[in-house]
Design a protein around this motif. Sequence first.
Motif, PDB file in Angstrom:
ATOM      1  N   ARG A 421     -26.714-100.921  60.716  1.00 16.86           N
ATOM      2  CA  ARG A 421     -25.989 -99.807  61.326  1.00 16.86           C
ATOM      3  C   ARG A 421     -25.809 -98.693  60.296  1.00 16.86           C
ATOM      4  O   ARG A 421     -25.263 -98.925  59.205  1.00 16.86           O
ATOM      5  N   VAL A 422     -26.271 -97.477  60.637  1.00 12.61           N
ATOM      6  CA  VAL A 422     -26.161 -96.321  59.757  1.00 12.61           C
ATOM      7  C   VAL A 422     -25.469 -95.202  60.519  1.00 12.61           C
ATOM      8  O   VAL A 422     -25.890 -94.839  61.625  1.00 12.61           O
ATOM      9  N   VAL A 423     -24.395 -94.674  59.958  1.00 10.93           N
ATOM     10  CA  VAL A 423     -23.730 -93.519  60.547  1.00 10.93           C
ATOM     11  C   VAL A 423     -23.705 -92.400  59.520  1.00 10.93           C
ATOM     12  O   VAL A 423     -23.771 -92.637  58.308  1.00 10.93           O
ATOM     13  N   LEU A 424     -23.616 -91.172  60.010  1.00 14.69           N
ATOM     14  CA  LEU A 424     -23.631 -89.995  59.150  1.00 14.69           C
ATOM     15  C   LEU A 424     -22.366 -89.176  59.393  1.00 14.69           C
ATOM     16  O   LEU A 424     -22.037 -88.846  60.535  1.00 14.69           O
ATOM     17  N   ALA A 425     -21.667 -88.860  58.309  1.00 12.67           N
ATOM     18  CA  ALA A 425     -20.498 -87.984  58.373  1.00 12.67           C
ATOM     19  C   ALA A 425     -20.754 -86.787  57.467  1.00 12.67           C
ATOM     20  O   ALA A 425     -21.114 -86.963  56.297  1.00 12.67           O
ATOM     21  N   VAL A 426     -20.610 -85.590  58.006  1.00 17.10           N
ATOM     22  CA  VAL A 426     -20.926 -84.366  57.269  1.00 17.10           C
ATOM     23  C   VAL A 426     -19.634 -83.606  56.974  1.00 17.10           C
ATOM     24  O   VAL A 426     -18.872 -83.270  57.887  1.00 17.10           O
ATOM     25  N   VAL A 427     -19.406 -83.354  55.692  1.00 19.62           N
ATOM     26  CA  VAL A 427     -18.258 -82.564  55.252  1.00 19.62           C
ATOM     27  C   VAL A 427     -18.717 -81.118  55.121  1.00 19.62           C
ATOM     28  O   VAL A 427     -19.747 -80.854  54.480  1.00 19.62           O
ATOM     29  N   PRO A 428     -18.015 -80.144  55.706  1.00 24.77           N
ATOM     30  CA  PRO A 428     -18.468 -78.750  55.618  1.00 24.77           C
ATOM     31  C   PRO A 428     -18.460 -78.255  54.177  1.00 24.77           C
ATOM     32  O   PRO A 428     -17.470 -78.412  53.457  1.00 24.77           O
ATOM     33  N   SER A 429     -19.588 -77.693  53.750  1.00 23.50           N
ATOM     34  CA  SER A 429     -19.673 -77.127  52.405  1.00 23.50           C
ATOM     35  C   SER A 429     -18.731 -75.939  52.292  1.00 23.50           C
ATOM     36  O   SER A 429     -18.755 -75.041  53.137  1.00 23.50           O
ATOM     37  N   TYR A 430     -17.942 -75.942  51.264  1.00 22.41           N
ATOM     38  CA  TYR A 430     -16.910 -74.911  51.108  1.00 22.41           C
ATOM     39  C   TYR A 430     -17.543 -73.595  50.686  1.00 22.41           C
ATOM     40  O   TYR A 430     -18.363 -73.546  49.766  1.00 22.41           O
ATOM     41  N   ILE A 431     -17.188 -72.521  51.362  1.00 17.58           N
ATOM     42  CA  ILE A 431     -17.680 -71.179  51.030  1.00 17.58           C
ATOM     43  C   ILE A 431     -16.542 -70.424  50.370  1.00 17.58           C
ATOM     44  O   ILE A 431     -15.550 -70.079  51.023  1.00 17.58           O
ATOM     45  N   PRO A 432     -16.627 -70.134  49.083  1.00 20.79           N
ATOM     46  CA  PRO A 432     -15.510 -69.502  48.384  1.00 20.79           C
ATOM     47  C   PRO A 432     -15.277 -68.063  48.848  1.00 20.79           C
ATOM     48  O   PRO A 432     -16.204 -67.349  49.245  1.00 20.79           O
ATOM     49  N   VAL A 433     -14.037 -67.664  48.782  1.00 23.36           N
ATOM     50  CA  VAL A 433     -13.658 -66.265  48.974  1.00 23.36           C
ATOM     51  C   VAL A 433     -13.289 -65.740  47.601  1.00 23.36           C
ATOM     52  O   VAL A 433     -12.310 -66.207  47.006  1.00 23.36           O
ATOM     53  N   PRO A 434     -14.069 -64.804  47.039  1.00 20.34           N
ATOM     54  CA  PRO A 434     -13.812 -64.367  45.666  1.00 20.34           C
ATOM     55  C   PRO A 434     -12.383 -63.853  45.485  1.00 20.34           C
ATOM     56  O   PRO A 434     -11.855 -63.136  46.315  1.00 20.34           O
ATOM     57  N   VAL A 435     -11.772 -64.282  44.384  1.00 20.02           N
ATOM     58  CA  VAL A 435     -10.430 -63.834  44.031  1.00 20.02           C
ATOM     59  C   VAL A 435     -10.554 -62.720  43.009  1.00 20.02           C
ATOM     60  O   VAL A 435     -11.235 -62.885  41.992  1.00 20.02           O
ATOM     61  N   PRO A 436      -9.948 -61.539  43.230  1.00 20.51           N
ATOM     62  CA  PRO A 436     -10.063 -60.452  42.258  1.00 20.51           C
ATOM     63  C   PRO A 436      -9.526 -60.882  40.894  1.00 20.51           C
ATOM     64  O   PRO A 436      -8.568 -61.642  40.798  1.00 20.51           O
ATOM     65  N   ALA A 437     -10.190 -60.388  39.849  1.00 16.42           N
ATOM     66  CA  ALA A 437      -9.714 -60.675  38.497  1.00 16.42           C
ATOM     67  C   ALA A 437      -8.323 -60.111  38.309  1.00 16.42           C
ATOM     68  O   ALA A 437      -8.011 -59.020  38.755  1.00 16.42           O
ATOM     69  N   ARG A 438      -7.471 -60.897  37.641  1.00 13.70           N
ATOM     70  CA  ARG A 438      -6.108 -60.447  37.424  1.00 13.70           C
ATOM     71  C   ARG A 438      -6.070 -59.367  36.349  1.00 13.70           C
ATOM     72  O   ARG A 438      -6.895 -59.317  35.455  1.00 13.70           O
ATOM     73  N   VAL A 439      -5.057 -58.526  36.425  1.00 15.12           N
ATOM     74  CA  VAL A 439      -4.932 -57.412  35.501  1.00 15.12           C
ATOM     75  C   VAL A 439      -4.171 -57.845  34.261  1.00 15.12           C
ATOM     76  O   VAL A 439      -3.161 -58.526  34.339  1.00 15.12           O
ATOM     77  N   ASN A 440      -4.663 -57.452  33.098  1.00 16.08           N
ATOM     78  CA  ASN A 440      -3.957 -57.691  31.857  1.00 16.08           C
ATOM     79  C   ASN A 440      -3.061 -56.499  31.576  1.00 16.08           C
ATOM     80  O   ASN A 440      -3.552 -55.408  31.297  1.00 16.08           O
ATOM     81  N   PRO A 441      -1.754 -56.642  31.683  1.00 18.71           N
ATOM     82  CA  PRO A 441      -0.873 -55.497  31.540  1.00 18.71           C
ATOM     83  C   PRO A 441      -0.852 -54.925  30.135  1.00 18.71           C
ATOM     84  O   PRO A 441      -0.345 -53.829  29.926  1.00 18.71           O
ATOM     85  N   SER A 442      -1.396 -55.634  29.172  1.00 16.14           N
ATOM     86  CA  SER A 442      -1.333 -55.143  27.800  1.00 16.14           C
ATOM     87  C   SER A 442      -2.371 -54.098  27.488  1.00 16.14           C
ATOM     88  O   SER A 442      -2.387 -53.531  26.413  1.00 16.14           O
ATOM     89  N   GLY A 443      -3.283 -53.817  28.415  1.00 13.53           N
ATOM     90  CA  GLY A 443      -4.217 -52.724  28.205  1.00 13.53           C
ATOM     91  C   GLY A 443      -5.567 -53.178  27.728  1.00 13.53           C
ATOM     92  O   GLY A 443      -6.065 -54.222  28.124  1.00 13.53           O
ATOM     93  N   PRO A 444      -6.220 -52.405  26.816  1.00 10.47           N
ATOM     94  CA  PRO A 444      -7.612 -52.651  26.453  1.00 10.47           C
ATOM     95  C   PRO A 444      -7.825 -53.980  25.765  1.00 10.47           C
ATOM     96  O   PRO A 444      -6.906 -54.607  25.256  1.00 10.47           O
ATOM     97  N   VAL A 445      -9.099 -54.400  25.752  1.00 13.03           N
ATOM     98  CA  VAL A 445      -9.483 -55.630  25.081  1.00 13.03           C
ATOM     99  C   VAL A 445      -9.281 -55.485  23.584  1.00 13.03           C
ATOM    100  O   VAL A 445      -9.545 -54.435  23.030  1.00 13.03           O
TER     101      VAL A 445
END
Length: 858
Positions: A421-445
């Motif tokens: 007996r063989v059964v198949l269960a498929v988990v939906p592949s996760y599609i990421p929603v890009p998260v904007p890069a956080r702001v560094n309040p201290s200014g330039p690199v």
Amino acid sequence: MSAGKDEDVAVWPGTWVSRRLGVELAGDEALPGLLGLALRRNPKRAHLLVSTVLGKHVPRSPEVVWRSGYGLGVRVRELLGPEQAARAVVLGYAETATGLGHSVADGLGTAPYLHSTRRPVEGVATAGGFEESHSHATSHLLLPEDPALLAGDGPLVLVDDEFSTGNTVLNTVRALHERYPRGHYVVVALVDMRAPADRDRLTAFAADLGARVDLVTLAAGTVRLPDGVLEKGTALVAAHESASLGADAAAVPVRRVELDWPEGVPDGGRHGFTPAHRARLDAALPAMAARLAEGLGLASVDPEDGAPAPRRVLVLGFEELMYAPLALGTALERRGEAEVRFSTTTRSPVLAVDDPGYAIRSRLVFPAHDDPADGPGERYAYNVVGGGFDAVAVVVDSVADTPALHAPGGLLAQLAAHIPRVVLAVVPSYIPVPVPARVNPSGPVPSASAQGAPMPPQHTHSPGVSRPAEPLRGPAFSSYAPEDVGWLLQDLSHIELEAPTEEREEAVQSGGAHYAESLPVEYQPTEAYQALYRSALDASAARIARAVGTVTESVLAERSPRPVLVSLARAGTPVGVLMRRWAQLRHGLDLPHYAVSIVRGRGIDANALRYLAAHHDPADVVFVDGWTGKGAITRELAAALAAFGGFDPEIAVLADPGSCVRTFGTREDFLIPSACLNSTVSGLVSRTVLRADLVGPDDYHGAKFYRELADTDVSRDFTDTVAARFDEVAALVEADVKELSAADRSPTWEGWAAVERISEEYGIHDVNLVKPGVGETTRVLLRRVPWKVLARHGAGPDLDHVRLLAEQRGVPVEEVDHLPYTCVGLIHPRFTRGATGADGRAVSGAASPVTGGAEAAS
């Protein structure tokens, strides 16, 4: 054939190998219960340690597998204490430890989890990567949905199944510490099998890093190997290899089980898995297990076929997808309706021997079914056949639910040929929603030498460009003619980006900065060095012309009759200009030529690829570089392009001494004079720059145009001098192309193997500090803080300039045998101001007496 039931086997599953090869495990009493032995075809190590509690090769109770990782996580939580545990992030290794790492994160309780992956995902930016040199698929990508996941300064917990030499962990920590420095790392593994020298190396590494590194394992020991074990193991593998089981299995109908996976919960840790995700999954597991039990027929009689209820069930996961099927298997086992075991399919080929004292009793071989980035190939399921299973639940993600999975000879058909007996269960592949890069309040690199904050800084411009900009061209940007090359870069000439060599080297090696965040100071060469360059060019112009002609003709014959040349800035740009010139002069073709940026560890410029795809057929694009060393950029390009359809990742190079590509002008390692100089031979354009405050999501990578160096520019002189020899070498090129067309040009990666060997032999333990080939060695002497040069015995005039530079910088040249390159440059792995190397010589970044300075970060 009988693979046996895992907990019932009385014989240690390592006796077969131990008796024949004399391999022994020495260490904790728990070690034999955690490891067995098997054999594999591998030129470096024939024996294989097989975990009995990982759930990869050996089916085991899912509760036992999960609790092995969970218990390690509890120990890490106790080690860190509540405050630090709450700030920790867990990172697991693909593919073997993805489920183990996730279980460790469960034990920590509040830690988010991420695992590396070998599956590029379109639209998801790479946050980092590293190499696992001993693996069958070496390149790991880090693809978090939230780019800030790795950017905190709390403890980082790295989880692998086995800690053998420590190389993989050290490579990872180096790569991550370079971008996200932190003060505490915890390495977690099921077993610690390091030799004493490797234990000492980890201690020294932590001291050099300036960070605390702890180790948590279930057991520790070593493997004792007698002399000649590799040869004997190889012979044993050859003697026992046989045809794969089930190769002719026909496709059969397979029952599907709809799990009703909770929406928004990732299928695993490929893009990150948070405590909130964990809570939602835990709540949904009982209902999903009930649906899986119903599909398997775990009642007295199956309502569909009238067969008795299964008594022994295997939940079979899929490669990196380990945790989701493990969680389902654990929930199924807790229902108490059947004896449940768990394992997953794998990429790793291992010999199967049907003996109670051998860890791999049976092997199913089937085609890959997830359109892998590395192309089609075989995949494996071990100890399934003969395991006494009367039902199997195959759990895959939706990306892997392809026709190949269901085809004759595919995984499902082969399982059905052996299990009722063989059964198949498929988990939906996760599609990421890009998260904007956080702001560094201290200014330039901060400057390249600063131990700056790990959070991405704020962009200093508006990212509102909807499509990539047009390429820059000379004379406004670069000293090349406008038709020679279009630069898919942004002009950062107005920004101060340079830092002294010593400062940059210290910052890069200490993890305070990435080499692409700043630029070396561009010094004008002295008259003596200009004379050296001119002499090298005069001596090698015909040789270079021949290689240019050979690689160009190969591209025209094998890749495209009208290719779009895309050189990797900046070493590839003079080569691309010359290839374009050959096609124009010899065939009357006016080929497009662009230059794009690729950064080690961060990938290729995605916006440049979008421009190319919008203006040309990606199938016509041919990426061009100057030469291969160890093949790092070759691997980087292949990994980066996997997320973009249609581009061929095969690079065309002038010289391929590392044997990394199929399309090349020569595999000889000789001096290409353009390696002797910096911007003054590359259109007065700097190295490329990738820094978050300067390069936004819609921007090209940056570079500077050094207009002020026009008086010493030889860019056009270089290409004109080489092109003048095209007619002279035409007959030789024709013969070369004919010979190459009939030859086996498959890459052997001989150079990569040599670099790994040199890295270990000289105690460097970082392949990024080993620079192979004449070109890379020249750059080490000009731009880095060199330690020593290895030269092949009997190397001739190609090394005259290397010997001169080494003498003037006080760098020893050591002649060695068995070197696939003419020479190799070594950078000292423990750089500090005024430090000395193992031979007592200074390794500080003093300015070169030839150039007046040195350039860092090649």
